[in-house]
Design a protein around this motif. Structure first.
Motif, short mmCIF file in Angstrom:
data_model
loop_
_atom_site.label_atom_id
_atom_site.label_comp_id
_atom_site.label_asym_id
_atom_site.label_seq_id
_atom_site.Cartn_x
_atom_site.Cartn_y
_atom_site.Cartn_z
N LEU A 171 -19.98 7.76 3.93
CA LEU A 171 -20.43 6.76 2.96
C LEU A 171 -19.27 6.14 2.20
O LEU A 171 -19.26 4.94 1.93
CB LEU A 171 -21.43 7.38 1.97
CG LEU A 171 -22.81 7.67 2.52
CD1 LEU A 171 -23.65 8.42 1.49
CD2 LEU A 171 -23.52 6.38 2.94
N ALA A 172 -18.27 6.96 1.88
CA ALA A 172 -17.10 6.44 1.17
C ALA A 172 -16.37 5.41 2.03
O ALA A 172 -15.98 4.34 1.54
CB ALA A 172 -16.16 7.58 0.78
N ALA A 173 -16.19 5.72 3.30
CA ALA A 173 -15.51 4.77 4.21
C ALA A 173 -16.32 3.49 4.35
O ALA A 173 -15.77 2.38 4.30
CB ALA A 173 -15.28 5.42 5.58
N LEU A 174 -17.64 3.62 4.51
CA LEU A 174 -18.50 2.44 4.62
C LEU A 174 -18.43 1.60 3.35
O LEU A 174 -18.36 0.37 3.40
CB LEU A 174 -19.94 2.85 4.92
CG LEU A 174 -20.19 3.50 6.27
CD1 LEU A 174 -21.63 4.03 6.35
CD2 LEU A 174 -19.90 2.54 7.41
N SER A 175 -18.45 2.26 2.21
CA SER A 175 -18.39 1.54 0.92
C SER A 175 -17.06 0.80 0.77
O SER A 175 -17.03 -0.32 0.25
CB SER A 175 -18.58 2.52 -0.24
OG SER A 175 -19.88 3.05 -0.20
N THR A 176 -15.99 1.41 1.22
CA THR A 176 -14.68 0.75 1.16
C THR A 176 -14.66 -0.48 2.04
O THR A 176 -14.16 -1.54 1.64
CB THR A 176 -13.57 1.74 1.57
OG1 THR A 176 -13.53 2.79 0.59
CG2 THR A 176 -12.21 1.06 1.65
N GLN A 214 -24.89 -1.95 6.47
CA GLN A 214 -25.22 -2.68 5.25
C GLN A 214 -26.56 -2.19 4.69
O GLN A 214 -26.70 -1.95 3.49
CB GLN A 214 -25.29 -4.20 5.53
CG GLN A 214 -24.00 -4.81 5.98
CD GLN A 214 -23.03 -5.10 4.84
OE1 GLN A 214 -23.28 -4.77 3.68
NE2 GLN A 214 -21.91 -5.69 5.17
N GLY A 215 -27.55 -2.04 5.58
CA GLY A 215 -28.86 -1.57 5.17
C GLY A 215 -28.81 -0.16 4.61
O GLY A 215 -29.45 0.15 3.60
N LEU A 216 -28.05 0.72 5.26
CA LEU A 216 -27.91 2.09 4.78
C LEU A 216 -27.29 2.14 3.40
O LEU A 216 -27.78 2.85 2.50
CB LEU A 216 -27.06 2.91 5.77
CG LEU A 216 -26.74 4.33 5.32
CD1 LEU A 216 -28.01 5.19 5.27
CD2 LEU A 216 -25.70 4.95 6.23
N LEU A 217 -26.23 1.38 3.19
CA LEU A 217 -25.58 1.35 1.88
C LEU A 217 -26.54 0.83 0.81
O LEU A 217 -26.57 1.34 -0.31
CB LEU A 217 -24.30 0.51 1.93
CG LEU A 217 -23.15 1.12 2.71
CD1 LEU A 217 -22.03 0.11 2.88
CD2 LEU A 217 -22.65 2.39 2.04
N ASP A 218 -27.32 -0.19 1.16
CA ASP A 218 -28.32 -0.71 0.22
C ASP A 218 -29.36 0.36 -0.13
O ASP A 218 -29.70 0.54 -1.30
CB ASP A 218 -29.02 -1.94 0.78
CG ASP A 218 -28.12 -3.16 0.88
OD1 ASP A 218 -27.05 -3.18 0.23
OD2 ASP A 218 -28.48 -4.10 1.62
#
Length: 144
Positions: A40-45, A102-106
């Protein structure tokens, strides 16, 4: 030691513990536990800074490139990132988010904010006002 120094040290201790406990509780409000907090941290970055090479992503996340390579391989296997050739360096690739990421982060953000909203509703209006001020002060402490 002066009284002010002792008070500041005690506040630093209490605040550190409270922030750690709060952060742990907030992190536990997860939608998809198959995606690790590192993922999640990598995706958020990537969401915040845009597409980048694995080396750039490793630097942003402050991890060694081989560790980030493993993360990218896992994320690609889950369909959460894509690799495309680097526009100027044929030896490199660029990592980008997929619509699924994008959907997962949302969803993850919504789950955490829903949990937090529910907890905030349990507080008195005066307590919420204090937290609003505290959020601004904590941003200031964080250098933001």
């Amino acid at each position: 030691m002066s009284r002010t120094t002792l008070d500041t040290a005690a506040l630093a201790h209490d605040l550190r513990l409270a922030v750690m406990r709060f952060s742990r509780r907030l992190r536990n409000q997860r939608v998809d536990t198959s995606v690790t907090l590192t993922h999640l941290a990598a995706l958020s970055t990537l969401r915040q800074h845009g597409p980048m090479s694995p080396g750039e992503l490793a630097a942003q996340e402050r991890v060694q490139p081989p560790s980030m390579t493993r993360v990218v391989v896992a994320l690609e296997g889950m369909g959460l990132v894509t690799r495309t050739p680097h526009p100027t360096d044929g030896r490199q690739v660029v990592i980008d988010l997929t619509p699924a990421a994008q959907g997962l982060l949302d969803e993850e953000a919504r789950a955490r904010e829903a949990w937090l909203s529910g907890r905030l509703q349990d507080l008195a209006p005066e307590e919420r006002a204090v937290l609003r001020e505290a959020a601004e002060i904590m941003e200031k402490l964080a250098g933001g």
